[in-house]
Design a protein around this motif. Structure first.
Motif, PDB file in Angstrom:
ATOM      1  N   ALA A 168       0.833  -1.211   0.000  1.00 34.41           N
ATOM      2  CA  ALA A 168       0.000   0.000   0.000  1.00 34.41           C
ATOM      3  C   ALA A 168       0.865   1.256   0.000  1.00 34.41           C
ATOM      4  N   GLN A 169       1.937   1.245   0.760  1.00 30.93           N
ATOM      5  CA  GLN A 169       2.833   2.402   0.788  1.00 30.93           C
ATOM      6  C   GLN A 169       3.566   2.547  -0.548  1.00 30.93           C
ATOM      7  N   LEU A 170       3.941   1.428  -1.134  1.00 31.94           N
ATOM      8  CA  LEU A 170       4.586   1.471  -2.440  1.00 31.94           C
ATOM      9  C   LEU A 170       3.634   2.050  -3.482  1.00 31.94           C
ATOM     10  N   ARG A 171       2.374   1.688  -3.390  1.00 32.93           N
ATOM     11  CA  ARG A 171       1.364   2.230  -4.321  1.00 32.93           C
ATOM     12  C   ARG A 171       1.275   3.742  -4.178  1.00 32.93           C
ATOM     13  N   VAL A 172       1.303   4.252  -2.951  1.00 32.48           N
ATOM     14  CA  VAL A 172       1.274   5.700  -2.730  1.00 32.48           C
ATOM     15  C   VAL A 172       2.464   6.366  -3.413  1.00 32.48           C
ATOM     16  N   LEU A 173       3.648   5.825  -3.189  1.00 31.43           N
ATOM     17  CA  LEU A 173       4.844   6.410  -3.790  1.00 31.43           C
ATOM     18  C   LEU A 173       4.775   6.380  -5.315  1.00 31.43           C
ATOM     19  N   THR A 174       4.258   5.301  -5.856  1.00 28.00           N
ATOM     20  CA  THR A 174       4.136   5.181  -7.309  1.00 28.00           C
ATOM     21  C   THR A 174       3.164   6.215  -7.858  1.00 28.00           C
ATOM     22  N   ILE A 175       2.049   6.403  -7.192  1.00 23.75           N
ATOM     23  CA  ILE A 175       1.059   7.397  -7.633  1.00 23.75           C
ATOM     24  C   ILE A 175       1.662   8.791  -7.593  1.00 23.75           C
ATOM     25  N   VAL A 176       2.338   9.109  -6.500  1.00 23.22           N
ATOM     26  CA  VAL A 176       2.948  10.443  -6.371  1.00 23.22           C
ATOM     27  C   VAL A 176       4.042  10.620  -7.422  1.00 23.22           C
ATOM     28  N   ALA A 177       4.805   9.578  -7.692  1.00 23.41           N
ATOM     29  CA  ALA A 177       5.869   9.666  -8.693  1.00 23.41           C
ATOM     30  C   ALA A 177       5.308   9.920 -10.088  1.00 23.41           C
ATOM     31  N   SER A 201      -4.385   9.549   4.402  1.00 22.30           N
ATOM     32  CA  SER A 201      -3.574  10.393   5.283  1.00 22.30           C
ATOM     33  C   SER A 201      -2.714   9.550   6.222  1.00 22.30           C
ATOM     34  N   ARG A 202      -3.283   8.457   6.751  1.00 25.19           N
ATOM     35  CA  ARG A 202      -2.507   7.572   7.631  1.00 25.19           C
ATOM     36  C   ARG A 202      -1.350   6.922   6.878  1.00 25.19           C
ATOM     37  N   LEU A 203      -1.599   6.521   5.637  1.00 22.97           N
ATOM     38  CA  LEU A 203      -0.506   5.968   4.822  1.00 22.97           C
ATOM     39  C   LEU A 203       0.594   7.012   4.643  1.00 22.97           C
ATOM     40  N   CYS A 204       0.191   8.242   4.384  1.00 23.32           N
ATOM     41  CA  CYS A 204       1.162   9.325   4.211  1.00 23.32           C
ATOM     42  C   CYS A 204       1.905   9.621   5.513  1.00 23.32           C
ATOM     43  N   ASP A 205       1.203   9.512   6.640  1.00 23.95           N
ATOM     44  CA  ASP A 205       1.860   9.701   7.940  1.00 23.95           C
ATOM     45  C   ASP A 205       3.028   8.731   8.089  1.00 23.95           C
ATOM     46  N   ARG A 206       2.781   7.451   7.752  1.00 23.04           N
ATOM     47  CA  ARG A 206       3.825   6.430   7.882  1.00 23.04           C
ATOM     48  C   ARG A 206       4.992   6.708   6.933  1.00 23.04           C
ATOM     49  N   LEU A 207       4.669   7.094   5.715  1.00 19.19           N
ATOM     50  CA  LEU A 207       5.719   7.381   4.733  1.00 19.19           C
ATOM     51  C   LEU A 207       6.518   8.621   5.123  1.00 19.19           C
ATOM     52  N   GLU A 208       5.844   9.600   5.662  1.00 15.30           N
ATOM     53  CA  GLU A 208       6.524  10.818   6.097  1.00 15.30           C
ATOM     54  C   GLU A 208       7.436  10.518   7.286  1.00 15.30           C
ATOM     55  N   ALA A 209       6.968   9.667   8.192  1.00 15.74           N
ATOM     56  CA  ALA A 209       7.761   9.313   9.376  1.00 15.74           C
ATOM     57  C   ALA A 209       9.046   8.571   9.000  1.00 15.74           C
ATOM     58  N   THR A 210       9.018   7.849   7.890  1.00 17.17           N
ATOM     59  CA  THR A 210      10.215   7.121   7.457  1.00 17.17           C
ATOM     60  C   THR A 210      11.054   7.910   6.457  1.00 17.17           C
ATOM     61  N   GLY A 211      10.655   9.151   6.199  1.00 16.86           N
ATOM     62  CA  GLY A 211      11.434  10.008   5.310  1.00 16.86           C
ATOM     63  C   GLY A 211      11.246   9.735   3.833  1.00 16.86           C
ATOM     64  N   LEU A 212      10.140   9.085   3.478  1.00 14.57           N
ATOM     65  CA  LEU A 212       9.910   8.761   2.075  1.00 14.57           C
ATOM     66  C   LEU A 212       8.920   9.697   1.382  1.00 14.57           C
ATOM     67  N   LEU A 213       8.274  10.565   2.142  1.00 13.26           N
ATOM     68  CA  LEU A 213       7.264  11.453   1.568  1.00 13.26           C
ATOM     69  C   LEU A 213       7.263  12.764   2.327  1.00 13.26           C
ATOM     70  N   ARG A 214       6.984  13.836   1.608  1.00  9.51           N
ATOM     71  CA  ARG A 214       6.836  15.157   2.237  1.00  9.51           C
ATOM     72  C   ARG A 214       5.490  15.742   1.848  1.00  9.51           C
ATOM     73  N   ARG A 215       4.894  16.454   2.783  1.00  9.47           N
ATOM     74  CA  ARG A 215       3.662  17.195   2.511  1.00  9.47           C
ATOM     75  C   ARG A 215       4.010  18.672   2.569  1.00  9.47           C
ATOM     76  N   VAL A 216       3.652  19.385   1.531  1.00  9.12           N
ATOM     77  CA  VAL A 216       3.929  20.819   1.489  1.00  9.12           C
ATOM     78  C   VAL A 216       2.679  21.552   1.019  1.00  9.12           C
ATOM     79  N   ALA A 217       2.578  22.814   1.408  1.00  7.37           N
ATOM     80  CA  ALA A 217       1.461  23.629   0.945  1.00  7.37           C
ATOM     81  C   ALA A 217       1.589  23.829  -0.563  1.00  7.37           C
TER      82      ALA A 217
END
Length: 152
Positions: A36-45, A67-83
């Protein structure tokens, strides 16, 4: 094997083998990232302008789950949320350098795993496979003209 349903059954069986090869490549990666986290990264990529609502839609989940998936990815340094600079109320999702490396490494592992299997096939069978896959891709594109299967 002239009937489309017979071909579809053969493809379905082959896809199980293909998925197994790709899954072994994913699991060999360290650290192994959950699907599921890999799918998020692929979509964002695939889409620079992915926000939380587009991600939830692409994943077919409610925004809180995305949002919870993004929380986990952000905590591991794999995703950033920006305005989003175009609309400060929106949050844009961005890959980090670490996630870009992870995706590139995974892509390379998958290609190596596929190449190992393809090397066991006769050259003419590989050439036929490439022609068939290109024809399938073209037919799928015609069938889905106007629909983007990779939206986010």
């Amino acid at each position: 094997m002239e009937h489309a349903t017979d071909v579809a059954a053969a493809i379905d069986t082959s896809l199980e083998s293909l998925v197994a090869v790709l899954e072994r490549a994913r699991l060999a990666q360290s650290p192994a990232i959950p699907p599921a986290q890999l799918r998020v990264l692929t979509i964002v990529a695939e889409n620079r302008h992915t926000n939380m609502s587009r991600l939830a839609e692409a994943l077919a989940v409610v925004p809180s789950s995305a949002s919870r998936l993004c929380d986990r990815l952000e905590a591991t340094g794999l995703l950033r949320r920006v305005a989003d600079p175009r609309d400060r109320r929106e949050v844009r999702l961005l890959l980090t350098a670490a996630s870009r490396r992870l995706l590139a490494d995974l892509r390379e592992r998958r290609r190596e795993a596929l190449a190992e299997v393809l090397e066991r096939m006769p050259v003419t069978a590989r050439q036929d496979l490439v022609r068939a896959l290109r024809a399938f891709e073209a037919a799928a594109a015609d069938a889905t003209a106007g629909d983007d299967l990779r939206t986010a």
